[in-house]
Design a protein around this motif. Structure first.
Motif, short mmCIF file in Angstrom:
data_model
loop_
_atom_site.label_atom_id
_atom_site.label_comp_id
_atom_site.label_asym_id
_atom_site.label_seq_id
_atom_site.Cartn_x
_atom_site.Cartn_y
_atom_site.Cartn_z
N GLU A 37 -17.78 19.61 -20.38
CA GLU A 37 -16.61 20.10 -19.65
C GLU A 37 -16.59 19.55 -18.23
O GLU A 37 -15.54 19.20 -17.69
N GLU A 38 -17.78 19.43 -17.62
CA GLU A 38 -17.86 18.90 -16.26
C GLU A 38 -17.39 17.44 -16.22
O GLU A 38 -16.67 17.02 -15.30
N GLU A 39 -17.81 16.66 -17.22
CA GLU A 39 -17.39 15.26 -17.28
C GLU A 39 -15.89 15.14 -17.47
O GLU A 39 -15.24 14.28 -16.85
N LEU A 40 -15.33 16.00 -18.30
CA LEU A 40 -13.88 15.95 -18.53
C LEU A 40 -13.11 16.27 -17.27
O LEU A 40 -12.05 15.69 -17.01
N HIS A 41 -13.62 17.19 -16.48
CA HIS A 41 -12.95 17.53 -15.22
C HIS A 41 -12.97 16.35 -14.25
O HIS A 41 -12.06 16.20 -13.42
N GLY A 42 -13.99 15.51 -14.36
CA GLY A 42 -14.12 14.41 -13.41
C GLY A 42 -13.49 13.11 -13.86
O GLY A 42 -13.41 12.14 -13.09
N ILE A 43 -13.03 13.03 -15.11
CA ILE A 43 -12.47 11.79 -15.64
C ILE A 43 -10.96 11.76 -15.43
O ILE A 43 -10.25 12.74 -15.65
N LYS A 44 -10.45 10.60 -14.99
CA LYS A 44 -9.01 10.43 -14.89
C LYS A 44 -8.43 10.34 -16.30
O LYS A 44 -8.95 9.63 -17.16
N LYS A 45 -7.36 11.07 -16.52
CA LYS A 45 -6.78 11.14 -17.88
C LYS A 45 -6.37 9.76 -18.37
O LYS A 45 -6.47 9.45 -19.57
N ALA A 46 -5.92 8.90 -17.47
CA ALA A 46 -5.49 7.55 -17.87
C ALA A 46 -6.64 6.73 -18.42
O ALA A 46 -6.44 5.79 -19.18
N GLU A 47 -7.88 7.08 -18.03
CA GLU A 47 -9.05 6.36 -18.51
C GLU A 47 -9.40 6.76 -19.94
O GLU A 47 -10.09 6.03 -20.65
N LEU A 48 -8.94 7.93 -20.36
CA LEU A 48 -9.24 8.42 -21.70
C LEU A 48 -8.27 7.89 -22.75
O LEU A 48 -8.64 7.71 -23.91
N VAL A 49 -7.03 7.64 -22.35
CA VAL A 49 -5.97 7.36 -23.30
C VAL A 49 -5.75 5.86 -23.45
O VAL A 49 -5.79 5.10 -22.47
N HIS A 50 -5.52 5.42 -24.69
CA HIS A 50 -5.16 4.02 -24.95
C HIS A 50 -3.90 3.70 -24.15
O HIS A 50 -2.94 4.49 -24.14
N PRO A 51 -3.86 2.53 -23.46
CA PRO A 51 -2.71 2.19 -22.61
C PRO A 51 -1.36 2.31 -23.32
O PRO A 51 -0.37 2.72 -22.71
N GLU A 52 -1.32 1.97 -24.61
CA GLU A 52 -0.05 2.02 -25.34
C GLU A 52 0.40 3.45 -25.63
O GLU A 52 1.57 3.68 -25.97
N ASP A 53 -0.53 4.41 -25.49
CA ASP A 53 -0.20 5.80 -25.81
C ASP A 53 -0.02 6.67 -24.57
O ASP A 53 0.30 7.87 -24.69
N LEU A 54 -0.22 6.10 -23.39
CA LEU A 54 -0.10 6.88 -22.15
C LEU A 54 1.29 7.51 -22.01
O LEU A 54 1.42 8.70 -21.70
N GLN A 55 2.33 6.71 -22.25
CA GLN A 55 3.69 7.22 -22.11
C GLN A 55 3.98 8.30 -23.14
O GLN A 55 4.73 9.24 -22.87
N VAL A 56 3.39 8.16 -24.34
CA VAL A 56 3.60 9.17 -25.39
C VAL A 56 3.11 10.54 -24.91
O VAL A 56 3.80 11.55 -25.03
N ILE A 57 1.89 10.54 -24.33
CA ILE A 57 1.31 11.80 -23.84
C ILE A 57 2.10 12.33 -22.66
O ILE A 57 2.41 13.53 -22.58
N ARG A 58 2.45 11.46 -21.73
CA ARG A 58 3.18 11.90 -20.54
C ARG A 58 4.53 12.51 -20.90
O ARG A 58 4.90 13.57 -20.40
#
Length: 229
Positions: A37-58
């Motif tokens: 949970e600590e790592e997830l709080h420190g990670i930028k969400k854009a680093e987790l998501v495949h670039p082609e799927d960023l807009q889908v999530i947003r």
């Protein structure tokens, strides 16, 4: 009681604040993603998501937070802690108005295996569809109930003179001399009762669009196509 259900559920759960920060992360979510949970709080969400799927999530997130109780379902690729891309099926539910929750609840599960199988099936279908269309022999698929053409290849179009669209508006009867139709109906009825007969090889008379009569050797096989026999 509900916390116990969530913590032991196979489906993962994350509660996200309106600013995109994680508030609660279930044990299943940590297990699927591989992060604490600590790592997830420190990670930028854009680093987790495949670039082609960023807009889908947003788009899904911002659409959901506009309306209380709104729900969106998406499929996206996420980079887990091991560096592997994992397909997730996620449901976003706006519960910002619920005092005990105050966030967007995201339920998700790993569908990577399903996606891998779907991709393999799609690749296989595309390969055989290509081989069908470019086969030098005229070929077609017809419906065993209506006898309507469901698909024809390029050689059939070229050899018989009908366009692809014309073929798909026709039945097997439309390319036979009238005096052969009764014989054909009898044969087709026999095949419907005993599909094994479709593998037999016979010579028939066909008519081209220009009226030319030709003799053809027919080889056929029973298959399932788009849910039809």
């Amino acid at each position: 009681h509900f916390r116990a259900l969530i913590e032991n559920s196979a489906d993962a759960l994350i509660i996200v604040m309106p600013d995109g920060q994680f508030r609660d992360v279930s044990p299943s979510a940590k297990r699927i993603l591989g992060y604490s949970e600590e790592e997830l709080h420190g990670i930028k969400k854009a680093e987790l998501v495949h670039p082609e799927d960023l807009q889908v999530i947003r788009h899904a997130f911002f659409d959901v937070i506009r309306t209380p109780d709104a729900i969106q379902t998406i499929e996206v690729r996420i980079k887990v802690a091991s560096g592997r891309l994992t397909w997730l099926h996620a449901t976003l539910h706006n519960l910002l108005h619920e005092p005990s929750i105050g966030g967007v609840v995201i339920n998700f599960n790993d569908i990577t295996e399903r996606k891998t199988i779907e991709k393999a099936l799609q690749d296989s279908e595309e390969k055989y569809r290509f081989l069908f269309y470019v086969n030098p022999q005229p070929m077609w698929i017809y419906d065993t109930e209506t006898y309507r053409f469901l698909e024809v290849n390029l050689s059939a179009v070229k050899h018989y003179g009908y366009s692809h669209e014309e073929f798909l508006s026709m039945t097997l009867m439309d390319i036979r001399p009238k005096e052969d139709i009764e014989k054909l109906r009898k044969k087709l009825s026999q095949i419907n009762v005993n599909p094994g007969l479709s593998h037999s090889q016979e010579v028939w008379r066909h008519l081209k669009k220009n009226g030319e009569l030709i003799y053809v050797e027919i080889k056929s096989h029973s298959i399932e196509y788009t849910g039809r026999s």
